[in-house]
Design a protein around this motif. Sequence first.
Motif, PDB file in Angstrom:
ATOM      1  N   PHE A  85      -6.563  -0.604  -4.014  1.00 29.09           N
ATOM      2  CA  PHE A  85      -5.280   0.048  -3.734  1.00 29.09           C
ATOM      3  C   PHE A  85      -4.684  -0.546  -2.461  1.00 29.09           C
ATOM      4  CE2 PHE A  85      -3.153   3.554  -1.395  1.00 29.09           C
ATOM      5  CZ  PHE A  85      -2.072   3.753  -2.237  1.00 29.09           C
ATOM      6  N   VAL A  86      -3.359  -0.872  -2.493  1.00 29.14           N
ATOM      7  CA  VAL A  86      -2.639  -1.338  -1.307  1.00 29.14           C
ATOM      8  C   VAL A  86      -1.931  -0.134  -0.687  1.00 29.14           C
ATOM      9  CG1 VAL A  86      -0.884  -2.902  -0.419  1.00 29.14           C
ATOM     10  CG2 VAL A  86      -2.331  -3.620  -2.339  1.00 29.14           C
ATOM     11  N   ALA A  87      -2.345   0.216   0.497  1.00 24.81           N
ATOM     12  CA  ALA A  87      -1.795   1.386   1.184  1.00 24.81           C
ATOM     13  C   ALA A  87      -0.580   0.996   2.012  1.00 24.81           C
ATOM     14  CB  ALA A  87      -2.878   1.996   2.058  1.00 24.81           C
TER      15      ALA A  87
ATOM     16  N   ALA B  46       2.312  -9.345  -6.841  1.00 24.22           N
ATOM     17  CA  ALA B  46       1.162 -10.243  -7.068  1.00 24.22           C
ATOM     18  C   ALA B  46      -0.143  -9.515  -6.754  1.00 24.22           C
ATOM     19  CB  ALA B  46       1.312 -11.499  -6.229  1.00 24.22           C
ATOM     20  N   LEU B  47      -0.166  -8.741  -5.694  1.00 29.26           N
ATOM     21  CA  LEU B  47      -1.352  -7.960  -5.356  1.00 29.26           C
ATOM     22  C   LEU B  47      -1.663  -6.927  -6.445  1.00 29.26           C
ATOM     23  CD1 LEU B  47      -1.015  -7.327  -1.506  1.00 29.26           C
ATOM     24  CD2 LEU B  47      -2.762  -8.681  -2.679  1.00 29.26           C
ATOM     25  N   LYS B  48      -0.602  -6.338  -6.988  1.00 35.44           N
ATOM     26  CA  LYS B  48      -0.826  -5.340  -8.031  1.00 35.44           C
ATOM     27  C   LYS B  48      -1.465  -5.975  -9.266  1.00 35.44           C
ATOM     28  CE  LYS B  48      -0.579  -1.435 -10.191  1.00 35.44           C
ATOM     29  NZ  LYS B  48      -1.517  -0.376  -9.848  1.00 35.44           N
ATOM     30  N   ASP B  49      -1.062  -7.153  -9.607  1.00 34.34           N
ATOM     31  CA  ASP B  49      -1.652  -7.854 -10.762  1.00 34.34           C
ATOM     32  C   ASP B  49      -3.135  -8.093 -10.547  1.00 34.34           C
ATOM     33  OD1 ASP B  49       0.795  -7.863 -12.007  1.00 34.34           O
ATOM     34  OD2 ASP B  49       1.326  -9.890 -11.307  1.00 34.34           O
TER      35      ASP B  49
ATOM     36  N   GLU C 248       1.677   6.012  -6.694  1.00 32.54           N
ATOM     37  CA  GLU C 248       2.782   5.405  -5.953  1.00 32.54           C
ATOM     38  C   GLU C 248       2.740   3.877  -6.071  1.00 32.54           C
ATOM     39  OE1 GLU C 248       2.727   6.763  -1.946  1.00 32.54           O
ATOM     40  OE2 GLU C 248       2.811   8.897  -2.457  1.00 32.54           O
ATOM     41  N   PHE C 249       1.518   3.359  -6.320  1.00 38.35           N
ATOM     42  CA  PHE C 249       1.336   1.908  -6.436  1.00 38.35           C
ATOM     43  C   PHE C 249       1.372   1.449  -7.905  1.00 38.35           C
ATOM     44  CE2 PHE C 249      -1.716  -1.838  -5.905  1.00 38.35           C
ATOM     45  CZ  PHE C 249      -0.709  -2.689  -5.432  1.00 38.35           C
ATOM     46  N   SER C 250       1.832   2.316  -8.758  1.00 34.61           N
ATOM     47  CA  SER C 250       1.953   1.936 -10.173  1.00 34.61           C
ATOM     48  C   SER C 250       3.104   0.941 -10.355  1.00 34.61           C
ATOM     49  CB  SER C 250       2.197   3.173 -11.034  1.00 34.61           C
ATOM     50  OG  SER C 250       3.434   3.776 -10.712  1.00 34.61           O
TER      51      SER C 250
END
Length: 437
Positions: free
Chosen positions: A225-227, A287-290, A358-360
Amino acid sequence: MASLAEIMTDGAAETVDAPKPAEAETVKADAAEGAAAPTEGKKKNQNRNKRGSKKNSDGKPAADKPAGDSEAPVADSSKDSGKADGEDSKPAPKNNNNKRRRNSKGAKKEKKEVDNKDGDSKDADDKENPPAEGEKDAAADAKPKRNNKRKNSGKGKGNKDGEKKEETTNGGATNGGAVEVQMTTDTEKKQEKPSNKKAPINKTVNLDSLARATPHTILRPLEFFVAWSGVITLAFHGLHPKLKEFKQKVADLYPGLAQQNPGSRWPKTTLGALKDGKRLSPKQLRALKDICVQLEVDVASCCPDGVLVKEISTVVYECLSLERIISENKIQCNGRSKLTNEEPEESEQKAVKKVLSEFSKKNIDKYWNDVAKDGNRASHYRDATVGSTCVTFIGRSLSEGLKKVLDNFRSKVDKALPGMYVWFDDTSLHVTHRALA
């Protein structure tokens, strides 16, 4: 002519000539009268003293007798009374005041003796005829009132408006028979605020004992998860019920602790942060989410038994990443308790999923505003900052599967975003239970 020796002899003979018989009788008679006169004068003086004492007892001063009434010579009367020569022959009047004082003292003494006898007789009567219970209560009520008067007599002031007396006797016992009186006013009682007294701390219970009583538990990794501010973390499903109970007990035991940070209210491990001066763009965030989505399966399957929590540490740190520690107290959890595979409560799991949502992908563009915020860069975690916290270090005993997933994730991020992130040492990776200071 007669010689000088004869003249001296004749003069001496004339001087020592014995008195004639008639003259001797006269001398003896005079001596007898002189001896009788003092005795007779002494009797008269005694009679005069008696008359004076009778008049004094009637409260009238004794009248002096005329000088002509005294028949005894002055010298003889003084000699018989034991006075020195040259003192007044008249008898000194008696001091009636001293006599009255003696009489009054005697009367008081007699009265005291009578009172004591009365008291003794009264005590005897009380023993033979004990008072009824009602009479005892009345006597007990009357006694403190007399004591209160004695205690408050020195103040010289009555009760002011609004003042009340409160008697405290410490379980019925009084100090020396006197009742303790406390003065309080209605105004003071109105001004008294309810005290915010905290529950007394049981000295046998502390954070260490709470940690030792906590059984072994597990944390299950969920996803990367990216906070906010671009900080990268590993999130867990939620707190085990026993860990949640431990955190609540610590909060109850130490209500003076600092407020819990929002980031420590749900279980996660901080893996790395953006370098100083770096900021993620919306494209970089996608890119981070991928990458996170690609490794979701690996995260869930890397450690099917979860991350074991068998030790809780209280740490004084020199930096927020815990890569530099001043001191650490390691507390072993209760390993004798049976390890339970309880899942986190539903409320816990929902709270975690709400944060992760929220990071969806559908919310990522909106979420970028929070990720792009300043702060929480590498220096924030690694610069000198002294504090204290309660944690479990998970990086010291990483399973091979979890360590492999972590290494794979870091390499992918560095390849996609070179020079953007710093990664914290594995031995410092931890889950925060509660910030202490």
